[in-house]
Design a protein around this motif. Structure first.
Motif, PDB file in Angstrom:
ATOM      1  N   THR A 571       0.917  -1.356   0.045  1.00  0.00           N
ATOM      2  CA  THR A 571       0.054   0.236   0.022  1.00  0.00           C
ATOM      3  C   THR A 571       0.936   1.268  -0.058  1.00  0.00           C
ATOM      4  O   THR A 571       0.408   2.221  -0.943  1.00  0.00           O
ATOM      5  CB  THR A 571      -0.927   0.134   1.054  1.00  0.00           C
ATOM      6  N   PHE A 572       1.675   1.448   0.894  1.00  0.00           N
ATOM      7  CA  PHE A 572       2.707   2.537   1.006  1.00  0.00           C
ATOM      8  C   PHE A 572       3.827   2.493  -0.327  1.00  0.00           C
ATOM      9  O   PHE A 572       3.652   3.837  -0.704  1.00  0.00           O
ATOM     10  CB  PHE A 572       3.647   2.200   2.499  1.00  0.00           C
ATOM     11  N   LEU A 573       3.701   1.624  -0.900  1.00  0.00           N
ATOM     12  CA  LEU A 573       4.564   1.664  -2.237  1.00  0.00           C
ATOM     13  C   LEU A 573       3.762   2.326  -3.294  1.00  0.00           C
ATOM     14  O   LEU A 573       4.320   3.242  -3.926  1.00  0.00           O
ATOM     15  CB  LEU A 573       5.110   0.241  -2.791  1.00  0.00           C
ATOM     16  N   GLY A 574       2.568   1.916  -3.270  1.00  0.00           N
ATOM     17  CA  GLY A 574       1.776   2.616  -4.259  1.00  0.00           C
ATOM     18  C   GLY A 574       1.539   4.220  -3.823  1.00  0.00           C
ATOM     19  O   GLY A 574       1.381   4.941  -4.962  1.00  0.00           O
ATOM     20  N   VAL A 575       1.613   4.345  -2.385  1.00  0.00           N
ATOM     21  CA  VAL A 575       1.438   6.053  -2.153  1.00  0.00           C
ATOM     22  C   VAL A 575       2.382   6.851  -2.502  1.00  0.00           C
ATOM     23  O   VAL A 575       2.418   7.931  -3.146  1.00  0.00           O
ATOM     24  CB  VAL A 575       1.179   5.846  -0.784  1.00  0.00           C
ATOM     25  N   LEU A 576       3.477   6.183  -2.369  1.00  0.00           N
ATOM     26  CA  LEU A 576       4.914   6.850  -2.506  1.00  0.00           C
ATOM     27  C   LEU A 576       5.019   7.086  -4.104  1.00  0.00           C
ATOM     28  O   LEU A 576       5.522   7.846  -4.671  1.00  0.00           O
ATOM     29  CB  LEU A 576       5.870   6.191  -2.023  1.00  0.00           C
ATOM     30  N   THR A 577       4.756   5.946  -4.745  1.00  0.00           N
ATOM     31  CA  THR A 577       4.555   6.083  -6.170  1.00  0.00           C
ATOM     32  C   THR A 577       3.772   7.110  -6.834  1.00  0.00           C
ATOM     33  O   THR A 577       4.346   8.038  -7.590  1.00  0.00           O
ATOM     34  CB  THR A 577       4.440   4.681  -7.052  1.00  0.00           C
TER      35      THR A 577
END
Length: 840
Positions: A571-577
């Protein structure tokens, strides 16, 4: 209706012949014959036996029955061959024994040939063949045998009906089970406790445990099997409180709580229902009191209960206290170490040690032992050890087991040995749905998406029903192929078969539409979900990030938290992307810190690379470099490559040269770093260093991945490379491209003309730029697709600046929506603008 009025056709395996196919007639030493058949040594004056000498029916029957019990066909086939050779006239009893032998030993084709050639059949013949097909998982064929027995007017017995009810339970066919229930009542066998137990089991397996309970209550005659079957039914559907009450009632009725019932109840205690832990320990004490704790089934269930409830210390202590440590007990302890989705190296090594200890104690590992050990090898990627275990499996002749076959397929596909995995699949005789799932998902994991699709269609043509895991894998294959049409067909099949609402399928469906460029269908699928989980939210956030909808991705993240769903690393990887692609520097840094402080997560290299990309895109090259040096991942080339991309955007040749040297040092054979540095010099007009980069690549044998673009039109995928003229419509494509170029130039489009190309230095610059693969693919889409349909093109590399500019002009000139997916993100071109806002 399953009853057919005419005789059903049976497969014609081989033409009738006087010799039965595949029979061997070995010399049988008397020392290995069954004791009752050991022949005395003939006297010296005895004459040799004539070739046409026959044994009697008793001798043949004993040979066949011995083969059935031992599971070895050699004596039975020898007896059968001798009967044919000597023209022995077999009675029906002997023929039924032969049929039973072939069925029990798994040679169902030979059994059906045997059945076809029998001059007469009785109900025992049909029961044997029905059981054989059921044993092989060929339930459709088994039901045809049942139907044929009814059509021939045979008086079916309780074993026939029990076999048919077992088929319904195995396939979950409740309607057919009800029909057979009616036939049982009409035949006058409804009061037989044997069939009552089969009916309870059938209704339980079909998810109708309430019907099973009603039948249980209304039956005049019940035995221990009846109670045990209903208890197992309650366990199967998770009705644990009802199960506990039934166990108490059974005990108060004076019936002995046998090992089967106790094992089922202990299995239920592995789940977290109310007071399950106390119930489990009470049952442990009760089993000790009755002396049942020494039974293998109960001991196994106790070990399993303690392991699954996380009490591995008690499980180990219980294992050590057992005086009779059988193979089953070892299997239970090994399985205890391998519980859960993730298996640590420590527990895997404990399992390996137990396996070694078993062999040292002279125990023969079972199918379950080898299946568990292969699971451990797959979990910790101990592929060499797994191949050694495969050798032992072959030694014990267990490679044909479907569970072992599935684990072997997983082993070889995980290790990248696709060919060996396919061989294991081909050598497994009973191809159940688990095996199909293993090989299809293995093909998908190894990037063989076309092979996965072909195998999926073969599965459908075989008449088997794929489960939700296969459908999910196939949607994953379609997403990687960017083949929405195939994905829509598979989605339609899932809806038709009633599994379209499974969360795992809907998550794969979201991913498929997102990777195919259809973000609207992605949102529609998500909105139709009843209970989206953390995977659903994470896929939606990542999809919006990849499509340039950064703000929408962040709103989804806040909404997810509002619903009380805890985010994970993905989830956080998607947010940072999303923050990186949207240029949201402050938001990205805030979420990065929140991930560590508020959720106590350990960041990985991908999270840190997003921050480097975020700072680099914003022009903060110094901050990005300092972040790398303080991240703990300064030895990972991914971090430096993200900074190198930013150096190209801002034409920083000094920092770019230093960063490129660092990346090349860490990964000397990676072509991306050379290409990025080449482009930095090329864009700045510095010719000599650019030429040296190309020469350095040639000297080191580094090959640049060729640019490839593809588009799906109809049911075909059309691929293009730079300057491609192999397509049948190439002349039309190039003519249309030139015509569109002239129209765009009138609107102000000016083609960028680099000095040379790193991949095609001998071609003229204008030729290279004009005929990039994505331009050819988009032109073909404009030619072939309806004017209202968007043109979706996929590319394996990043889109160049000139192609990006051209697509904006082209969307305006042609009044078409163009969706281009490169290796990083999606670009949606509409009316002369791009969804990335030129921030890519």
């Amino acid at each position: 209706m399953f009853v057919q009025e005419t005789k059903p056709t049976k497969p014609n395996f081989l033409p009738h012949s006087t010799e039965f196919p595949g029979l061997i007639q070995p010399r049988i030493p008397s020392t290995v014959l069954p004791p009752t058949l050991a022949l005395p040594n003939p006297p010296q004056h005895a004459q040799p036996c004539r070739q046409n000498f026959s044994l009697d029916s008793v001798a043949y029957t004993k040979l066949v029955q011995f083969s059935t019990r031992s599971g070895s066909l050699i004596y039975g086939k020898a007896a059968h061959g001798h009967m044919i050779k000597t023209a022995f006239r077999s009675c029906l009893f002997l023929l039924n024994n032969l049929l039973h032998m072939y069925c029990k030993c798994g040679e169902i084709n030979s059994a059906h040939q045997m059945f076809d050639r029998m001059p007469k059949h009785n109900v025992i013949s049909y029961n044997s063949l029905l059981s054989g097909y059921s044993q092989m998982g060929l339930f459709v064929n088994a039901m045809e045998v049942f139907n044929e027995a009814r059509v021939f007017g045979l008086k079916l017995d309780k074993f026939t009906y029990a076999g048919a009810l077992n088929l319904c339970g195995q396939t979950g066919d409740l309607l057919l089970g009800k029909l057979i229930h009616g036939l049982v009542i009409v035949s006058g066998l409804g009061d037989k406790v044997f069939l009552t137990n089969s009916l309870i089991d059938m209704y339980s397996k079909c998810g109708q445990v309430n019907r099973a309970a009603l039948l249980f209550e209304c039956s005049n005659e019940l035995d221990e099997v009846s109670w045990n079957s209903l208890i197992a039914g309650y366990v199967r559907v998770g009705a644990n409180e009802k199960m506990v009450k039934l166990v108490g009632k059974m005990h108060r009725s004076g019936l002995k709580l046998n090992t089967y019932a106790l094992g089922s109840v202990l299995k239920a205690c592995c789940t977290n229902f109310k007071d399950s832990n106390q119930h489990g320990k009470a049952l442990h004490a009760f089993s000790v009191k009755l002396g049942l704790d020494l039974d293998d089934v109960v001991a196994t269930a106790l070990l399993d209960m303690y392991a699954k409830t996380g009490d591995l210390v008690d499980a180990i202590q219980l294992f050590k206290l057992m005086s009779n440590q059988s193979v089953i007990i070892y299997n239970a302890m090994i399985a205890g170490f391998l519980q859960g989705e993730t298996i640590s190296d420590e527990y895997a090594n404990e399992a390996f040690d137990l396996f070694s200890k078993m062999q040292k104690n002279g125990m023969k590992p079972s199918k379950f032992t080898f299946s568990s050990m292969l699971k451990a090898c797959n979990a910790v990627e101990a592929f060499d050890y797994g191949m050694q275990i495969h050798a032992q499996i072959c030694k014990w002749n267990l490679q044909s087991d479907e569970f072992i076959g599935s684990a072997l397929i997983d082993l070889y596909f995980l290790s990248g040995s696709v060919e060996d995995g396919v061989k294991c699949f081909a050598l497994t005789p009973k191809l159940d749905i688990v095996l199909w799932t293993s090989i299809i998902s293995g093909y998908v994991q190894n990037g063989h998406f076309g092979c996965a699709l072909a195998l999926f269609y073969e599965l459908l043509s075989s008449g088997r029903k794929p489960d939700e895991f296969i459908i999910s894998s196939m949607l994953g294959a379609c997403s990687n192929l960017a083949s929405p049409r195939s994905g829509q067909q598979i989605q339609g099949y899932a809806i038709k078969t009633g599994i379209g609402k499974f969360t795992i399928i809907q998550n794969s469906q979201i991913c498929m539409y997102a990777k195919s460029g259809d973000i609207d269908s992605t949102h529609l699928t998500f909105e139709e979900m009843d209970n989206p989980d953390v995977v659903s939210w994470s896929v939606m956030i990542s999809s919006n990030a990849q499509h340039g909808c950064a703000r929408k991705a962040l709103r989804l993240f806040e909404l997810m938290k509002g619903y009380g769903i805890a985010p994970n690393h993905i989830t956080f990887l998607g947010v940072l992307t999303a923050c990186s692609h949207g240029g949201l520097v402050k938001e990205g840094l805030r979420y990065f810190e929140s991930m560590k402080k508020d959720y106590c997560m350990t960041v990985n290299v991908r999270h840190c690379a997003c921050i480097v990309d975020l700072l680099g895109r914003a022009g903060k090259l110094v901050d990005a470099e300092n972040f790398i040096l303080n991240s703990g991942f300064e030895e990972d080339p991914v971090m430096w490559r993200a900074l190198l991309s930013a150096c190209r955007v801002y034409k920083d040749t000094v920092t770019g040269k230093r960063v490129a040297e660092r990346v090349i040092e860490l990964k000397p054979q990676g072509s991306a770093s050379y290409v990025l540095l080449y482009n930095i010099y090329n864009d700045a007009g510095i010719n000599l260093p650019a030429t040296k980069i190309r020469e350095l690549m040639n000297d080191r044998g580094v090959k640049k991945e060729p640019g490839l673009s593809w588009i799906e039109v109809g049911n075909e995928v059309h691929c293009f490379v730079v300057g491609d003229r192999s397509h049948p419509m190439s002349q039309v494509i190039y003519a249309r491209l030139e015509e569109m170029m002239k129209r765009m130039e009138k609107l102000g489009y000016i083609e960028e003309r680099p000095i040379s190309s790193i991949s095609e230095p001998k071609l003229k610059a204008s030729t290279v730029m004009n005929y990039h693969s994505e331009k050819l693919a988009v032109t073909y889409g404009i030619l072939c697709l309806p004017a209202s349909a968007p043109v979706r093109v996929m590319k394996n590399l990043r889109v160049c600046q000139d192609c990006h500019t051209m697509m904006k002009f082209l969307s305006r000139v042609e009044k078409r929506e163009i969706i281009l997916r490169d290796s990083i993100r999606f670009h949606h071109f509409r009316e002369g603008t791009c969804s990335c806002g030129d921030y890519w």
